[in-house]
Design a protein around this motif. Structure first.
Motif, PDB file in Angstrom:
ATOM      1  N   LYS A   1       8.509   5.392 -21.534  1.00  0.00           N
ATOM      2  CA  LYS A   1       8.921   5.534 -20.128  1.00  0.00           C
ATOM      3  C   LYS A   1       9.351   4.191 -19.558  1.00  0.00           C
ATOM      4  O   LYS A   1       9.988   4.127 -18.509  1.00  0.00           O
ATOM      5  N   ILE A   2       8.976   3.106 -20.265  1.00  0.00           N
ATOM      6  CA  ILE A   2       9.305   1.761 -19.796  1.00  0.00           C
ATOM      7  C   ILE A   2      10.164   1.101 -20.870  1.00  0.00           C
ATOM      8  O   ILE A   2       9.799   1.069 -22.049  1.00  0.00           O
ATOM      9  N   PHE A   3      11.283   0.581 -20.472  1.00  0.00           N
ATOM     10  CA  PHE A   3      12.222  -0.010 -21.415  1.00  0.00           C
ATOM     11  C   PHE A   3      11.741  -1.389 -21.875  1.00  0.00           C
ATOM     12  O   PHE A   3      10.782  -1.939 -21.328  1.00  0.00           O
ATOM     13  N   ALA A   4      12.486  -1.924 -22.900  1.00  0.00           N
ATOM     14  CA  ALA A   4      12.063  -3.181 -23.532  1.00  0.00           C
ATOM     15  C   ALA A   4      12.041  -4.336 -22.541  1.00  0.00           C
ATOM     16  O   ALA A   4      11.102  -5.144 -22.506  1.00  0.00           O
ATOM     17  N   LYS A   5      13.056  -4.424 -21.720  1.00  0.00           N
ATOM     18  CA  LYS A   5      13.142  -5.529 -20.763  1.00  0.00           C
ATOM     19  C   LYS A   5      11.973  -5.495 -19.786  1.00  0.00           C
ATOM     20  O   LYS A   5      11.361  -6.513 -19.473  1.00  0.00           O
ATOM     21  N   GLU A   6      11.652  -4.309 -19.297  1.00  0.00           N
ATOM     22  CA  GLU A   6      10.548  -4.155 -18.343  1.00  0.00           C
ATOM     23  C   GLU A   6       9.204  -4.419 -19.027  1.00  0.00           C
ATOM     24  O   GLU A   6       8.276  -4.950 -18.423  1.00  0.00           O
TER      25      GLU A   6
ATOM     26  N   THR B   1       1.962  13.822  -9.790  1.00  0.00           N
ATOM     27  CA  THR B   1       2.846  14.987  -9.991  1.00  0.00           C
ATOM     28  C   THR B   1       3.578  14.915 -11.339  1.00  0.00           C
ATOM     29  O   THR B   1       4.518  15.678 -11.558  1.00  0.00           O
ATOM     30  N   ARG B   2       3.186  13.920 -12.199  1.00  0.00           N
ATOM     31  CA  ARG B   2       3.711  13.769 -13.566  1.00  0.00           C
ATOM     32  C   ARG B   2       5.207  13.444 -13.593  1.00  0.00           C
ATOM     33  O   ARG B   2       5.914  13.762 -14.537  1.00  0.00           O
ATOM     34  N   ASP B   3       5.676  12.780 -12.546  1.00  0.00           N
ATOM     35  CA  ASP B   3       7.052  12.276 -12.547  1.00  0.00           C
ATOM     36  C   ASP B   3       6.989  10.837 -13.079  1.00  0.00           C
ATOM     37  O   ASP B   3       7.100   9.861 -12.341  1.00  0.00           O
ATOM     38  N   PHE B   4       6.828  10.722 -14.411  1.00  0.00           N
ATOM     39  CA  PHE B   4       6.513   9.437 -15.010  1.00  0.00           C
ATOM     40  C   PHE B   4       7.677   8.447 -14.975  1.00  0.00           C
ATOM     41  O   PHE B   4       7.453   7.235 -14.878  1.00  0.00           O
ATOM     42  N   LEU B   5       8.906   8.931 -15.064  1.00  0.00           N
ATOM     43  CA  LEU B   5      10.049   8.010 -15.016  1.00  0.00           C
ATOM     44  C   LEU B   5      10.135   7.307 -13.668  1.00  0.00           C
ATOM     45  O   LEU B   5      10.316   6.088 -13.585  1.00  0.00           O
ATOM     46  N   SER B   6       9.996   8.099 -12.569  1.00  0.00           N
ATOM     47  CA  SER B   6      10.026   7.493 -11.227  1.00  0.00           C
ATOM     48  C   SER B   6       8.834   6.573 -11.038  1.00  0.00           C
ATOM     49  O   SER B   6       8.950   5.492 -10.429  1.00  0.00           O
ATOM     50  N   ALA B   7       7.665   7.007 -11.568  1.00  0.00           N
ATOM     51  CA  ALA B   7       6.467   6.182 -11.447  1.00  0.00           C
ATOM     52  C   ALA B   7       6.647   4.861 -12.181  1.00  0.00           C
ATOM     53  O   ALA B   7       6.252   3.793 -11.684  1.00  0.00           O
ATOM     54  N   SER B   8       7.235   4.903 -13.354  1.00  0.00           N
ATOM     55  CA  SER B   8       7.449   3.682 -14.145  1.00  0.00           C
ATOM     56  C   SER B   8       8.375   2.722 -13.424  1.00  0.00           C
ATOM     57  O   SER B   8       8.117   1.506 -13.355  1.00  0.00           O
ATOM     58  N   GLU B   9       9.457   3.245 -12.895  1.00  0.00           N
ATOM     59  CA  GLU B   9      10.420   2.398 -12.189  1.00  0.00           C
ATOM     60  C   GLU B   9       9.767   1.720 -10.986  1.00  0.00           C
ATOM     61  O   GLU B   9       9.969   0.528 -10.734  1.00  0.00           O
TER      62      GLU B   9
ATOM     63  N   LEU C   1       0.832  -1.209   0.000  1.00  0.00           N
ATOM     64  CA  LEU C   1       0.000   0.000   0.000  1.00  0.00           C
ATOM     65  C   LEU C   1       0.864   1.255   0.000  1.00  0.00           C
ATOM     66  O   LEU C   1       0.602   2.206  -0.753  1.00  0.00           O
ATOM     67  N   SER C   2       1.896   1.261   0.844  1.00  0.00           N
ATOM     68  CA  SER C   2       2.769   2.434   0.929  1.00  0.00           C
ATOM     69  C   SER C   2       3.489   2.687  -0.393  1.00  0.00           C
ATOM     70  O   SER C   2       3.581   3.832  -0.868  1.00  0.00           O
ATOM     71  N   LYS C   3       4.007   1.624  -0.994  1.00  0.00           N
ATOM     72  CA  LYS C   3       4.737   1.782  -2.247  1.00  0.00           C
ATOM     73  C   LYS C   3       3.796   2.155  -3.397  1.00  0.00           C
ATOM     74  O   LYS C   3       4.156   2.955  -4.268  1.00  0.00           O
ATOM     75  N   TYR C   4       2.597   1.576  -3.383  1.00  0.00           N
ATOM     76  CA  TYR C   4       1.644   1.935  -4.428  1.00  0.00           C
ATOM     77  C   TYR C   4       1.234   3.402  -4.275  1.00  0.00           C
ATOM     78  O   TYR C   4       1.057   4.112  -5.280  1.00  0.00           O
ATOM     79  N   PHE C   5       1.066   3.850  -3.025  1.00  0.00           N
ATOM     80  CA  PHE C   5       0.717   5.257  -2.813  1.00  0.00           C
ATOM     81  C   PHE C   5       1.844   6.174  -3.302  1.00  0.00           C
ATOM     82  O   PHE C   5       1.597   7.257  -3.859  1.00  0.00           O
ATOM     83  N   GLU C   6       3.077   5.703  -3.126  1.00  0.00           N
ATOM     84  CA  GLU C   6       4.227   6.471  -3.614  1.00  0.00           C
ATOM     85  C   GLU C   6       4.174   6.572  -5.142  1.00  0.00           C
ATOM     86  O   GLU C   6       4.409   7.648  -5.715  1.00  0.00           O
TER      87      GLU C   6
END
Length: 668
Positions: free
Chosen positions: A595-600, A554-562, A542-547
């Protein structure tokens, strides 16, 4: 104060009447008994249902002892006595006698103040119209009057330990027989007309028998005949009576007293008071005349009422060990002259104190209807002052064990009373391991009226190292907050309880609510969980999903994708949340700027086929293809097949873009 019998009672309901009014009972928390009808069973009874089985309801009655302290006026006694008790524990066994006397007087002062409040409350209009409450207050006055009277006498005989007890006994008798002195005040205000009052001489005689010499002189001085020779002689006799002062030589005092006594007898024999029969009877009382004192005894209510006054005029230097003999003779005399009066428990306990029979006194003190308030505090004082240690040793009484037992019982009673549990903890703290165990059992049973009270309970439990109690209270608060739809509070208390199942249940509810509505409950609480997330794997998710939710918002899509990829790989995602988690990846997969690489992306496809598809197939086989009970509870899903196709298509597109970008060399 009279002895009360044992009351018999019956339930009286239909089932109990059919069973012959036989009862069965079970003790339940809070000093209560659950009573119900019961059919008596013996070894020859057949084990079969009765003819009433299933036809007549079984009613359960909760029986609870009613105590004086249910009255709000009396609760101040408990709080004030608790403070004095705590002071005595700090003093311990090394205090001086004067300090123990001060403690004893503090207890008596509490009781006297209580009696004043009870008298005032009894006169109020609202109490006068309520017969039940008026009776309770009257019962309380009787009980606490007895407690103060007995404690005062105990203090004189055993704590002060004076060599001569008559002066202290006179003060004791005057306080507990105030009617004569009150009436004397009225006579003094009347002036010379007082001598015409019908009860004038009876009041004056009562004053003498109580040892009130100064008040008697004042009343006689206002008599219309005060100028006559007989009254002047009486005044001289009373004025010249020797009074022992501390430090005065006993032998010299005895000589002076004998001379005064002989001179008084001579004046009586000379007929000096023959013209005034009432005055002569008064002087005969002063001289210790048996016939006059017998007449006074017949008018007394209790045997001890005039005993101190009699000692003043017959044995003014009476010592504690001589009091035992004098009191026994006086009691026998009183019983012979008042055969119609039964000896009540108050008379019996006063006699036990004067007879130095503390074993029986303590036994009878526990019968007072004060939930052992009097006996508990008195035994505690006896234990600390140590002056009666030899008596208890000689009688094979384990005083520390007796004190421990009484404090334990009294503290347990207070702990089971809703408004007095804080006082009970102070008493149980004195009982070492047993007290600690009692606190651990009773603290979680206290009704929680507010979070402020709960916080106080938690602090008390934490101070005593009662971790299980602290967690139990937190669990109760969490469930209560959940029922009241205060989900942030529910999560906070669940985390503090450190109950994995409870934390998981609350976190599950928040996640399911989000997947159904798209609304994240209690975001502030979740944002401040911090390192406490490890209380439960579900709370970690829950905590990580909320993060992730916050990065996305906040449109920080790279951090969100990771973070999203990490959640997919974490193996802590609950089954019901797989659709929501994978649907969250669709906007990131459809982004023109990958925002998400091929491996992911390949990993996401793998999770779709190995995690999501088996769940869907299981639901279809269990509920049917069009049944509402499906894993897809996400608010964004309407058609399962369509969303699966869209997920696969988004992964394919993102994989193509990512492969092109990752395998294209930069222009040199």
């Amino acid at each position: 104060m009279s002895d009360s019998g044992v009351f018999a009672f019956e339930l009286g309901d239909d089932l109990a009447t059919r069973c012959g009014n036989t009862l069965t009972g079970v003790f339940v928390p809070g000093s209560r008994i659950a009573l119900s009808a019961y059919r008596h069973v013996t070894h020859s009874s057949r084990d079969e249902p009765t003819e009433n089985a299933g036809q007549v309801p079984v009613l359960i009655y909760m029986a609870q002892e009613s105590t004086l302290f249910d009255e709000p006026v009396l609760r101040s006694v408990l709080a004030e006595a608790n403070a004095t008790f705590a002071t005595l524990q700090q003093l311990g066994s090394r205090a001086t006698r004067a300090e123990y006397v001060n403690i004893s007087r503090a207890y008596r002062s509490i009781v006297r103040s209580c009696l004043e409040k009870l008298e005032q409350a009894k006169k109020s209009p609202e109490v006068q119209t309520d017969e039940a409450r008026l009776q309770r207050l009257c019962d309380a006055i009787v009980v606490f009057y007895a407690a103060e009277c007995l404690w005062h006498l105990f203090e004189i005989l055993y704590i002060q330990s004076n060599q001569l007890v008559v002066p202290q006994l006179l003060d004791w008798a005057r306080f507990h027989s105030p009617h004569a002195e009150d009436r004397a005040t009225d006579l003094l205000l009347m002036g010379e007309e007082a001598s015409e009052s019908d009860d004038y001489w009876s009041i004056v005689k009562s004053l003498i028998m109580l040892g009130e010499i100064d008040v008697t002189r004042a009343v006689l001085s206002q008599n219309r005949k005060a100028g006559q020779t007989s009254f002047k002689a009486a005044e001289q006799i009373l004025k010249s009576m020797p009074v022992y002062q501390e430090g005065y030589a006993l032998q010299k005092f005895h000589s002076q007293w004998e001379f005064w006594h002989v001179d008084t007898e001579r004046k009586i024999q000379s007929g000096l008071f023959a013209t005034e029969p009432d005055l002569e009877q008064l002087i005969r009382l002063v001289a210790g005349d048996s016939e006059q004192w017998d007449a006074g005894i017949k008018e007394s209510q209790d045997f001890y009422e005039y005993l101190p006054g009699y000692l003043l005029f017959t044995k003014p230097t009476c010592k504690p060990f001589e009091l035992k003999i004098a009191a026994a003779k006086w009691l026998n005399r009183w019983c012979l002259l008042r055969p119609e009066r039964e000896q009540c428990s108050m008379n019996r306990m006063v006699s036990q104190l004067m007879d130095h029979d503390l074993r029986l006194f303590i036994y009878d003190a526990q019968k007072l209807n004060d939930t052992h308030w009097f006996s508990t505090h008195l035994i505690d004082l006896i234990h600390h002052c140590g002056q009666l240690k030899s008596y208890f040793d000689q009688n094979n009484i384990d005083l520390p064990a007796l004190r421990h037992s009484m404090i334990y019982e009294y503290g347990s009673y207070l702990m089971t009373s809703h408004n007095m549990w804080q006082l009970g903890i102070d008493y149980l703290d004195c009982c070492k391991q047993e007290g600690q165990a009692a606190i651990e059992l009773l603290l979680p049973r206290i009704t929680l009226r507010s979070e402020r009270q709960a916080t106080k309970l938690i602090n008390l439990a934490r101070q005593r190292g009662l971790i299980s109690v602290e967690r139990e209270i937190c669990k109760v608060l969490s469930k209560r907050s959940y029922d009241n739809e205060r989900y942030g509070n529910a999560l906070e208390w669940a985390i503090r309880s450190k109950d994995v199942l409870l934390v998981t249940a609350v976190a599950d509810f928040i996640l399911k609510h989000y997947s159904k509505t798209g609304c994240m409950l209690c975001p502030d609480t979740i944002a401040n969980v911090g390192g406490r997330m490890f209380a439960s794997p579900r709370l970690v998710f829950l905590s990580k999903y909320f993060e992730f939710y916050e990065f996305y918002r906040t449109r920080d899509f790279l951090s969100a994708s990771e973070l999203l990829v990490n959640l997919l790989e974490s193996k802590i995602t609950p089954d019901y949340f797989w659709p929501s988690l994978l649907i969250d990846s669709m906007p990131l997969l459809e982004s023109k700027d990958p925002k998400i690489f091929a491996k992911e992306t390949v990993a996401i496809l793998h999770h779709i086929e190995t995690d999501l598809v088996p769940i869907i197939e299981r639901d279809v086989s269990k509920y049917g293809k069009h049944h509402t009970e499906t894993v897809f509870k996400d608010y964004r899903v309407e058609n399962v097949d369509e969303i699966m196709n869209l997920l696969r298509l988004a992964c394919a597109r993102n994989l193509a873009r990512a492969l092109i970008i990752e395998n294209t060399l930069p222009v040199v």
